[in-house]
Write an enzyme that holds these catalytic residues in place. Structure first.
Site, PDB file in Angstrom:
ATOM      1  N   ARG A 167       0.840  -1.216   0.000  1.00 32.63           N
ATOM      2  CA  ARG A 167       0.000   0.000   0.000  1.00 32.63           C
ATOM      3  C   ARG A 167       0.875   1.267   0.000  1.00 32.63           C
ATOM      4  O   ARG A 167       0.593   2.226   0.707  1.00 32.63           O
ATOM      5  CB  ARG A 167      -0.927   0.049   1.218  1.00 32.63           C
ATOM      6  CG  ARG A 167      -2.002  -1.008   1.244  1.00 32.63           C
ATOM      7  CD  ARG A 167      -3.024  -0.812   0.123  1.00 32.63           C
ATOM      8  NE  ARG A 167      -4.172  -1.653   0.322  1.00 32.63           N
ATOM      9  CZ  ARG A 167      -4.217  -2.952   0.010  1.00 32.63           C
ATOM     10  NH1 ARG A 167      -3.179  -3.539  -0.544  1.00 32.63           N
ATOM     11  NH2 ARG A 167      -5.315  -3.644   0.224  1.00 32.63           N
ATOM     12  N   SER A 241     -10.823  -0.586   3.310  1.00 32.34           N
ATOM     13  CA  SER A 241     -10.035  -0.799   4.533  1.00 32.34           C
ATOM     14  C   SER A 241      -9.576   0.559   5.043  1.00 32.34           C
ATOM     15  O   SER A 241      -8.973   1.321   4.289  1.00 32.34           O
ATOM     16  CB  SER A 241      -8.782  -1.625   4.236  1.00 32.34           C
ATOM     17  OG  SER A 241      -9.102  -2.935   3.878  1.00 32.34           O
ATOM     18  N   GLU A 337      -5.157   4.221   6.061  1.00 33.95           N
ATOM     19  CA  GLU A 337      -4.901   4.073   4.626  1.00 33.95           C
ATOM     20  C   GLU A 337      -5.335   5.330   3.864  1.00 33.95           C
ATOM     21  O   GLU A 337      -4.596   5.821   3.014  1.00 33.95           O
ATOM     22  CB  GLU A 337      -5.672   2.841   4.127  1.00 33.95           C
ATOM     23  CG  GLU A 337      -4.935   2.055   3.082  1.00 33.95           C
ATOM     24  CD  GLU A 337      -5.765   0.912   2.512  1.00 33.95           C
ATOM     25  OE1 GLU A 337      -5.420  -0.232   2.760  1.00 33.95           O
ATOM     26  OE2 GLU A 337      -6.746   1.178   1.803  1.00 33.95           O
TER      27      GLU A 337
HETATM   28  N1  EPU Z   1     -10.718 -10.524  10.528  1.00 39.47           N
HETATM   29  C1  EPU Z   1     -11.345 -10.564  11.759  1.00 39.47           C
HETATM   30  N2  EPU Z   1     -12.296  -9.621  12.020  1.00 39.47           N
HETATM   31  C2  EPU Z   1     -12.661  -8.679  11.117  1.00 39.47           C
HETATM   32  C3  EPU Z   1     -12.034  -8.632   9.864  1.00 39.47           C
HETATM   33  C4  EPU Z   1     -11.047  -9.565   9.595  1.00 39.47           C
HETATM   34  O1  EPU Z   1     -11.049 -11.395  12.590  1.00 39.47           O
HETATM   35  O2  EPU Z   1     -13.563  -7.903  11.444  1.00 39.47           O
HETATM   36  C5  EPU Z   1      -9.721 -11.534  10.189  1.00 39.47           C
HETATM   37  C6  EPU Z   1     -10.278 -12.502   9.147  1.00 39.47           C
HETATM   38  O3  EPU Z   1     -10.988 -13.539   9.745  1.00 39.47           O
HETATM   39  C7  EPU Z   1      -9.033 -12.988   8.461  1.00 39.47           C
HETATM   40  C8  EPU Z   1      -8.101 -11.802   8.556  1.00 39.47           C
HETATM   41  O4  EPU Z   1      -8.607 -10.949   9.563  1.00 39.47           O
HETATM   42  O5  EPU Z   1      -8.450 -14.053   9.178  1.00 39.47           O
HETATM   43  C9  EPU Z   1      -7.979 -11.053   7.209  1.00 39.47           C
HETATM   44  O6  EPU Z   1      -9.260 -10.564   6.818  1.00 39.47           O
HETATM   45  P1  EPU Z   1      -9.648 -10.345   5.270  1.00 39.47           P
HETATM   46  O7  EPU Z   1      -9.404 -11.574   4.511  1.00 39.47           O
HETATM   47  O8  EPU Z   1     -11.034  -9.788   5.238  1.00 39.47           O
HETATM   48  O9  EPU Z   1      -8.614  -9.306   4.723  1.00 39.47           O
HETATM   49  P2  EPU Z   1      -7.980  -7.978   5.376  1.00 39.47           P
HETATM   50  O10 EPU Z   1      -6.570  -8.282   5.741  1.00 39.47           O
HETATM   51  O11 EPU Z   1      -8.858  -7.470   6.450  1.00 39.47           O
HETATM   52  C10 EPU Z   1      -6.991  -7.090   3.124  1.00 39.47           C
HETATM   53  C11 EPU Z   1      -6.971  -5.799   2.374  1.00 39.47           C
HETATM   54  C12 EPU Z   1      -8.279  -5.604   1.611  1.00 39.47           C
HETATM   55  C13 EPU Z   1      -8.438  -6.767   0.651  1.00 39.47           C
HETATM   56  C14 EPU Z   1      -8.442  -8.068   1.470  1.00 39.47           C
HETATM   57  C15 EPU Z   1      -8.495  -9.290   0.587  1.00 39.47           C
HETATM   58  C16 EPU Z   1      -5.557  -4.259   3.619  1.00 39.47           C
HETATM   59  C17 EPU Z   1      -5.509  -3.060   4.495  1.00 39.47           C
HETATM   60  N3  EPU Z   1      -6.772  -4.679   3.287  1.00 39.47           N
HETATM   61  O12 EPU Z   1      -8.005  -6.986   4.119  1.00 39.47           O
HETATM   62  O13 EPU Z   1      -8.173  -4.416   0.840  1.00 39.47           O
HETATM   63  O14 EPU Z   1      -9.634  -6.669  -0.097  1.00 39.47           O
HETATM   64  O15 EPU Z   1      -7.222  -8.169   2.244  1.00 39.47           O
HETATM   65  O16 EPU Z   1      -7.281  -9.450  -0.060  1.00 39.47           O
HETATM   66  O17 EPU Z   1      -4.515  -4.774   3.220  1.00 39.47           O
HETATM   67  C18 EPU Z   1      -8.647  -2.081   0.884  1.00 39.47           C
HETATM   68  O18 EPU Z   1      -7.451  -1.884   0.925  1.00 39.47           O
HETATM   69  O19 EPU Z   1      -9.490  -1.130   0.844  1.00 39.47           O
HETATM   70  C19 EPU Z   1      -9.151  -3.449   0.924  1.00 39.47           C
HETATM   71  C20 EPU Z   1     -10.459  -3.730   1.016  1.00 39.47           C
END
Ligand code: EPU
Length: 349
Positions: A167, A241, A337
């Site tokens: 990012r 995010s 972000e």
């Molecule tokens: N999780 C929780 N609680 C929550 C949300 C997430 O426990 O409320 C846990 C999930 O269970 C999972 C882990 O956190 O084990 C990761 O969650 P998720 O797969 O939803 O992905 P993320 O790391 O929260 C990132 C990106 C997203 C992207 C997704 C999918 C960043 C800041 N965000 O989110 O990007 O869509 O992975 O690849 O890196 C964005 O940047 O706007 C965005 C949506």
């Protein structure tokens, strides 16, 4: 030479940012080409400062904006070259990102499918090196053309000149706003292999009964996952995010994992690791909780949402409360972000 674009006064920015924040631009010009922007620069219209605005999906307006807002509407999508090993595709900075992804897939040029349905414009994609489901834009990036809004020079940046990271790029931070991105070129390799490393994605395709997915099926699966998990800005204002996933060095990561073995963590090759900010925030009791009109989304705590009538200060208040709780409980500093914009300043919380 382009003639100077028209400058409108007192323009409402509410419809131009996905969080739906009700700021106004003192002056706003629509930019259809880099020549438009250069004409404004040469006419001295940027001397009071400027603020570049793409799809408004990564901008939090804290106040009315005094600087001239440059609304990027640079259009165009084309195949630059079909090389022996890759398609080289170019799109204008103002094109809709997801529109570009689907357009390439329809033409049989895969490679961007994991980045489906990310809100925002093509020109904004390199600034924060958008990423999702195991792929970052930088992996498909060839080069971009930009205008230096300080010197008036046009310049092409190759991938290794962009400083891409998680990012992150050289177009962010202190230098944000210096370069206006006119168009971006992508290199889409002819040899295609689906990138299904991300658990959610593999699971979704299994549920759909797809064993060997076509690029369009990968895109469809990602669209389905995102629609389920992430709020549609047209229904509920948000900026995707809200925080980056924090990266810990090897020692800090080991210490953290000993204390919180159940926390999701993604080790990197160099021993460091990324934590899931959504998990940290949920553990602090924020999932589905509001502070005033801004809260953490009930299906993904990493996304802050506008429950109605929020102003920039409300976003800042909720973001600060979450950061402070995560700091107190885990000793981890979350970094926002989106970019905060207001008055003539640009700030980060
Ligand atoms: N999780 C929780 N609680 C929550 C949300 C997430 O426990 O409320 C846990 C999930 O269970 C999972 C882990 O956190 O084990 C990761 O969650 P998720 O797969 O939803 O992905 P993320 O790391 O929260 C990132 C990106 C997203 C992207 C997704 C999918 C960043 C800041 N965000 O989110 O990007 O869509 O992975 O690849 O890196 C964005 O940047 O706007 C965005 C949506």
């Amino acid at each position: 030479m382009a003639s100077q674009p028209k400058i409108d006064s007192d323009v409402p920015l509410g419809p131009l940012n996905t969080f739906g924040l009700p700021a106004r631009a003192r002056h706003l010009a629509r930019i259809d080409s880099l020549d438009d922007a250069r004409a404004l620069l040469e006419a001295g219209a940027l001397t009071g400062g400027h603020q570049i605005l793409g799809g408004g999906s990564n901008t939090i307006f804290e106040d009315d904006v005094d600087a001239l807002v440059l609304r990027i509407s640079i259009r165009g999508r084309r195949l630059v070259a079909g090389e022996h090993d890759a398609w080289l595709v170019e799109a204008g900075g103002g094109e809709d990102w997801h529109g570009l992804v689907r357009w390439t897939l329809e033409r049989g040029w895969p490679g961007l499918e994991n980045l489906s349905l990310i809100p925002g414009t093509v020109g904004a994609a390199p600034i924060q090196n958008i990423g999702a489901y195991g792929v970052e834009m930088a992996e498909r990036f060839d080069s971009l053309e930009a205008l230096d809004l300080v010197t008036g020079e046009f310049r092409r940046f190759a991938r290794d000149e962009c400083g891409f990271g998680y990012r992150d790029s050289i177009f962010k931070g202190a230098r944000q706003g210096r370069w206006l991105i006119g168009s971006v070129r992508f290199r889409l390799p002819r040899e295609w292999r689906p990138n299904l490393g991300y658990q959610d994605l593999a699971r979704e395709l299994r549920t759909l009964g797809v064993a060997q997915p076509e690029p369009r099926q990968v895109s469809d699966a990602i669209v389905a996952i995102r629609r389920r998990k992430l709020p549609d800005p047209a229904q509920l204002g948000n900026a995707g995010s809200f925080f980056k996933n924090p990266v810990l060095g090897a020692d800090a990561l080991a210490e953290f994992r000993a204390r919180w073995p159940e926390a999701p963590a993604y080790p990197q090759a160099d021993g460091s690791g990324k934590l899931a900010a959504g998990w940290l925030i949920e553990r602090c009791g924020w999932k589905g909780r509001d502070l005033g009109p801004v809260g953490a989304y009930e299906k993904q705590a990493l996304v802050l949402v506008n429950r109605g009538g929020a102003r920039g200060a409300d976003v800042r208040r909720t973001a600060e409360a979450i950061r402070s709780d995560v700091r107190a409980r885990f000793g981890i500093e979350l970094e926002a972000e989106p970019v905060f914009v207001g008055g003539s300043e640009r700030r980060r919380p």
